[in-house]
Design a protein around this motif. Structure first.
Motif, PDB file in Angstrom:
ATOM      1  N   ASP A 188      -9.173  76.203  21.610  1.00 59.96           N
ATOM      2  CA  ASP A 188      -7.784  76.320  21.163  1.00 59.96           C
ATOM      3  C   ASP A 188      -7.731  76.797  19.717  1.00 59.96           C
ATOM      4  OD1 ASP A 188      -5.066  76.158  20.990  1.00 59.96           O
ATOM      5  OD2 ASP A 188      -4.938  73.981  21.183  1.00 59.96           O
ATOM      6  N   ASN A 189      -6.838  77.736  19.453  1.00 56.82           N
ATOM      7  CA  ASN A 189      -6.701  78.236  18.083  1.00 56.82           C
ATOM      8  C   ASN A 189      -5.249  78.198  17.597  1.00 56.82           C
ATOM      9  OD1 ASN A 189      -5.833  80.292  19.835  1.00 56.82           O
ATOM     10  ND2 ASN A 189      -6.371  81.911  18.379  1.00 56.82           N
ATOM     11  N   GLY A 190      -4.408  77.421  18.289  1.00 57.11           N
ATOM     12  CA  GLY A 190      -3.000  77.369  17.921  1.00 57.11           C
ATOM     13  C   GLY A 190      -2.534  75.966  17.582  1.00 57.11           C
ATOM     14  N   SER A 196      -4.017  71.779  16.546  1.00 57.15           N
ATOM     15  CA  SER A 196      -5.460  71.943  16.742  1.00 57.15           C
ATOM     16  C   SER A 196      -6.004  73.115  15.944  1.00 57.15           C
ATOM     17  CB  SER A 196      -5.770  72.156  18.227  1.00 57.15           C
ATOM     18  OG  SER A 196      -5.703  70.951  18.935  1.00 57.15           O
ATOM     19  N   GLY A 197      -5.298  74.233  15.997  1.00 53.47           N
ATOM     20  CA  GLY A 197      -5.752  75.406  15.265  1.00 53.47           C
ATOM     21  C   GLY A 197      -5.752  75.186  13.769  1.00 53.47           C
ATOM     22  N   ARG A 198      -4.750  74.468  13.262  1.00 52.29           N
ATOM     23  CA  ARG A 198      -4.685  74.186  11.829  1.00 52.29           C
ATOM     24  C   ARG A 198      -5.843  73.301  11.395  1.00 52.29           C
ATOM     25  NH1 ARG A 198       1.206  71.824  11.516  1.00 52.29           N
ATOM     26  NH2 ARG A 198       0.607  71.323   9.357  1.00 52.29           N
ATOM     27  N   LEU A 199      -6.136  72.253  12.179  1.00 47.44           N
ATOM     28  CA  LEU A 199      -7.230  71.349  11.828  1.00 47.44           C
ATOM     29  C   LEU A 199      -8.582  72.047  11.961  1.00 47.44           C
ATOM     30  CD1 LEU A 199      -5.867  68.146  13.586  1.00 47.44           C
ATOM     31  CD2 LEU A 199      -6.128  68.484  11.112  1.00 47.44           C
ATOM     32  N   ARG A 200      -8.716  72.860  12.978  1.00 43.51           N
ATOM     33  CA  ARG A 200      -9.946  73.638  13.160  1.00 43.51           C
ATOM     34  C   ARG A 200     -10.174  74.557  11.963  1.00 43.51           C
ATOM     35  NH1 ARG A 200     -11.067  77.906  18.182  1.00 43.51           N
ATOM     36  NH2 ARG A 200     -12.740  79.054  17.148  1.00 43.51           N
ATOM     37  N   GLY A 201      -9.109  75.222  11.509  1.00 42.71           N
ATOM     38  CA  GLY A 201      -9.239  76.140  10.384  1.00 42.71           C
ATOM     39  C   GLY A 201      -9.524  75.435   9.076  1.00 42.71           C
ATOM     40  N   VAL A 222     -13.774  71.978  12.430  1.00 43.70           N
ATOM     41  CA  VAL A 222     -14.126  71.075  13.526  1.00 43.70           C
ATOM     42  C   VAL A 222     -13.746  71.700  14.867  1.00 43.70           C
ATOM     43  CG1 VAL A 222     -13.867  69.002  12.124  1.00 43.70           C
ATOM     44  CG2 VAL A 222     -11.876  69.922  13.355  1.00 43.70           C
ATOM     45  N   LEU A 223     -14.162  71.056  15.944  1.00 45.93           N
ATOM     46  CA  LEU A 223     -13.670  71.430  17.254  1.00 45.93           C
ATOM     47  C   LEU A 223     -12.152  71.228  17.293  1.00 45.93           C
ATOM     48  CD1 LEU A 223     -16.235  69.636  19.624  1.00 45.93           C
ATOM     49  CD2 LEU A 223     -16.235  72.038  18.946  1.00 45.93           C
ATOM     50  N   PRO A 224     -11.420  72.053  18.006  1.00 47.18           N
ATOM     51  CA  PRO A 224      -9.992  71.801  18.161  1.00 47.18           C
ATOM     52  C   PRO A 224      -9.779  70.523  18.979  1.00 47.18           C
ATOM     53  CG  PRO A 224     -10.687  73.601  19.582  1.00 47.18           C
ATOM     54  CD  PRO A 224     -11.853  73.278  18.716  1.00 47.18           C
ATOM     55  N   PRO A 225      -9.071  69.530  18.443  1.00 46.48           N
ATOM     56  CA  PRO A 225      -9.011  68.230  19.117  1.00 46.48           C
ATOM     57  C   PRO A 225      -7.922  68.090  20.165  1.00 46.48           C
ATOM     58  CG  PRO A 225      -7.940  68.088  16.983  1.00 46.48           C
ATOM     59  CD  PRO A 225      -8.491  69.492  17.091  1.00 46.48           C
ATOM     60  N   GLY A 226      -6.986  69.038  20.274  1.00 49.47           N
ATOM     61  CA  GLY A 226      -5.799  68.824  21.077  1.00 49.47           C
ATOM     62  C   GLY A 226      -6.048  68.553  22.547  1.00 49.47           C
ATOM     63  N   ASP A 227      -6.865  69.375  23.207  1.00 49.59           N
ATOM     64  CA  ASP A 227      -7.123  69.168  24.635  1.00 49.59           C
ATOM     65  C   ASP A 227      -7.928  67.889  24.866  1.00 49.59           C
ATOM     66  OD1 ASP A 227      -5.731  71.446  25.206  1.00 49.59           O
ATOM     67  OD2 ASP A 227      -7.463  72.681  25.676  1.00 49.59           O
ATOM     68  N   ARG A 247      -8.166  88.627  21.541  1.00 50.77           N
ATOM     69  CA  ARG A 247      -9.010  87.551  21.019  1.00 50.77           C
ATOM     70  C   ARG A 247      -8.186  86.313  20.703  1.00 50.77           C
ATOM     71  NH1 ARG A 247     -14.014  87.349  18.423  1.00 50.77           N
ATOM     72  NH2 ARG A 247     -14.288  85.574  17.028  1.00 50.77           N
ATOM     73  N   GLY A 248      -8.690  85.140  21.124  1.00 50.10           N
ATOM     74  CA  GLY A 248      -8.046  83.869  20.822  1.00 50.10           C
ATOM     75  C   GLY A 248      -7.402  83.268  22.055  1.00 50.10           C
ATOM     76  N   GLN A 249      -7.513  81.949  22.216  1.00 52.28           N
ATOM     77  CA  GLN A 249      -6.992  81.295  23.418  1.00 52.28           C
ATOM     78  C   GLN A 249      -5.487  81.494  23.552  1.00 52.28           C
ATOM     79  OE1 GLN A 249      -7.121  76.949  23.681  1.00 52.28           O
ATOM     80  NE2 GLN A 249      -7.692  77.125  25.825  1.00 52.28           N
ATOM     81  N   VAL A 250      -4.753  81.318  22.463  1.00 54.06           N
ATOM     82  CA  VAL A 250      -3.296  81.490  22.523  1.00 54.06           C
ATOM     83  C   VAL A 250      -2.954  82.917  22.899  1.00 54.06           C
ATOM     84  CG1 VAL A 250      -1.171  81.446  21.167  1.00 54.06           C
ATOM     85  CG2 VAL A 250      -2.849  79.616  20.892  1.00 54.06           C
ATOM     86  N   GLU A 251      -3.640  83.875  22.286  1.00 57.93           N
ATOM     87  CA  GLU A 251      -3.365  85.278  22.550  1.00 57.93           C
ATOM     88  C   GLU A 251      -3.716  85.663  23.989  1.00 57.93           C
ATOM     89  OE1 GLU A 251      -3.535  84.474  18.336  1.00 57.93           O
ATOM     90  OE2 GLU A 251      -4.943  84.034  19.960  1.00 57.93           O
ATOM     91  N   VAL A 252      -4.824  85.114  24.514  1.00 63.24           N
ATOM     92  CA  VAL A 252      -5.203  85.385  25.898  1.00 63.24           C
ATOM     93  C   VAL A 252      -4.171  84.791  26.857  1.00 63.24           C
ATOM     94  CG1 VAL A 252      -6.913  84.858  27.692  1.00 63.24           C
ATOM     95  CG2 VAL A 252      -7.665  85.624  25.432  1.00 63.24           C
ATOM     96  N   ALA A 253      -3.709  83.581  26.546  1.00 64.88           N
ATOM     97  CA  ALA A 253      -2.762  82.901  27.430  1.00 64.88           C
ATOM     98  C   ALA A 253      -1.413  83.599  27.489  1.00 64.88           C
ATOM     99  CB  ALA A 253      -2.576  81.459  26.979  1.00 64.88           C
ATOM    100  N   THR A 254      -1.078  84.368  26.468  1.00 64.20           N
ATOM    101  CA  THR A 254       0.252  84.979  26.398  1.00 64.20           C
ATOM    102  C   THR A 254       0.213  86.501  26.459  1.00 64.20           C
ATOM    103  OG1 THR A 254       0.164  84.919  23.967  1.00 64.20           O
ATOM    104  CG2 THR A 254       1.191  83.047  25.087  1.00 64.20           C
ATOM    105  N   THR A 255      -0.948  87.055  26.785  1.00 63.78           N
ATOM    106  CA  THR A 255      -1.081  88.509  26.753  1.00 63.78           C
ATOM    107  C   THR A 255      -0.220  89.195  27.802  1.00 63.78           C
ATOM    108  OG1 THR A 255      -2.662  90.328  26.782  1.00 63.78           O
ATOM    109  CG2 THR A 255      -3.042  88.550  28.350  1.00 63.78           C
TER     110      THR A 255
END
Length: 329
Positions: free
Chosen positions: A52-54, A57-62, A66-71, A169-177
């Motif tokens: 996840d990059n959104g 989760s994306g903010r904490l990862r950036g 760390v790993l994105p914790p949301g899921d 590129r990116g989970q959010v971008e792939v999910a909404t392409t």
């Protein structure tokens, strides 16, 4: 009703592992937790996508690397009990801050997980501690121990060039392409799997794939070499739970059988035991049954939708379907 003790004796399953992420995995885990409660399943684990990059989760990862914790958080919340303790903690960890400051949009559970990672220095140990705090009915494991990105080859992402292939590129971008996803890959391309996740799959009796975002939550597990090997080599029976509808962006225009084709294109040696589908998701039930049989799997059709017109799985109905599959094998 068959007493729990007799159900347990009759069932072959002793352990189950569910793979995925987001709301789809949340529904599967809520259902499987009910099988733990009635002793149909003894041990339960979730193996969770970490791309996840959104959002929070994306903010904490950036910020923290760390790993994105949301899921992971959503999976833990799904495993909370129905008593006052479980219900309260599930609501706490899912609470999202409002307001207009820097905390806006962050989720309490995400912050708790990152805090435990910093304090304990171990991803799995921290998640186990979080599970104990919540009284979770199972274990939550990341599919890999390093953050990653999903990339997708997309045909027609630019409507003006419908036949052109491009990379998203990116989970959010792939999910909404826009356009049609033809394949996905991970960056880094061969991330190291979480050893505990690999061990859980190899030791399990049942593995559940789906429902969920097909290309950004389900298929990524098949792109991690050690996880794919474990899924192919395990003696567990693999159950694929079909989505209720095609998902705009990722699988727009997909027929039910297209979801299966996408799975086997990314892992052609994966052996599926059962495909579970809701009857309302099968416009051509006979044709889909033939497609499932051609892959050597069996089709189980059951009402697993919430019934309010929204494309969501009902955890109680899904639990009953899982119970039928497990005890009827």
């Amino acid at each position: 009703m068959t007493p729990p003790a007799r159900r347990r004796a009759a069932a072959r399953a002793q352990s189950a592992v569910a793979l995925g992420g987001g709301h789809g995995l949340h529904a599967s885990l809520q259902a499987l937790r009910r099988l733990v409660a009635d002793l149909t399943v003894d041990e339960l684990a979730a193996v969770v996508t970490v791309a996840d990059n959104g959002g929070s989760s994306g903010r904490l990862r950036g910020e923290f690397g760390v790993l994105p914790p949301g899921d992971l958080r959503m999976a833990l919340a799904a495993l909370c009990g129905d008593d006052a303790w479980g219900d309260t903690w599930a609501r706490v960890v899912q609470h999202r801050f409002a307001g207009d400051g820097e905390m806006r949009g962050h989720v309490v559970g995400n912050l708790l997980i990152v805090a435990l990672w910093e304090l304990l220095g171990d991803h799995v140990d921290a998640l186990d501690w979080m599970g104990r705090l919540l009284g979770a009915s199972g274990r939550v494991l990341p599919m890999a121990l390093t953050p990653m990105d999903i990339t997708a080859e997309v045909r027609g992402a630019d409507p003006a060039r419908p036949d052109e292939l491009s990379t998203v590129r990116g989970q959010v971008e792939v999910a909404t392409t826009l356009g049609a996803i033809t394949s996905i890959a991970l960056d880094p391309p061969e991330p190291a799997a979480c050893p505990e996740a690999v061990a859980a799959i190899r030791a399990s009796d049942w593995v559940v794939l789906g429902p969920g975002s097909w290309f950004s939550s389900v298929i990524p597990h098949l792109m991690v070499p050690e996880l794919r090997s474990a899924l192919v080599e395990t003696g567990a029976r693999v159950v694929v739970v079909l989505n209720l509808v095609a998902e705009a962006g990722e699988t727009g225009g997909f027929a039910p059988e297209d979801h299966l084709v996408a799975l086997w294109e990314h892992a052609p040696d994966l052996i599926v035991h059962t495909v579970l589908a809701d009857p309302r998701s099968l416009p051509d039930r006979e044709g889909f049954a033939a497609a499932v049989a051609s892959y050597g799997a069996r089709l189980v059709v059951a009402d697993v939708a919430v019934g309010d017109g929204t494309p969501r799985h009902d955890p109680d109905k899904l639990a009953e379907a899982f119970r039928t599959i497990v005890e009827g094998d």
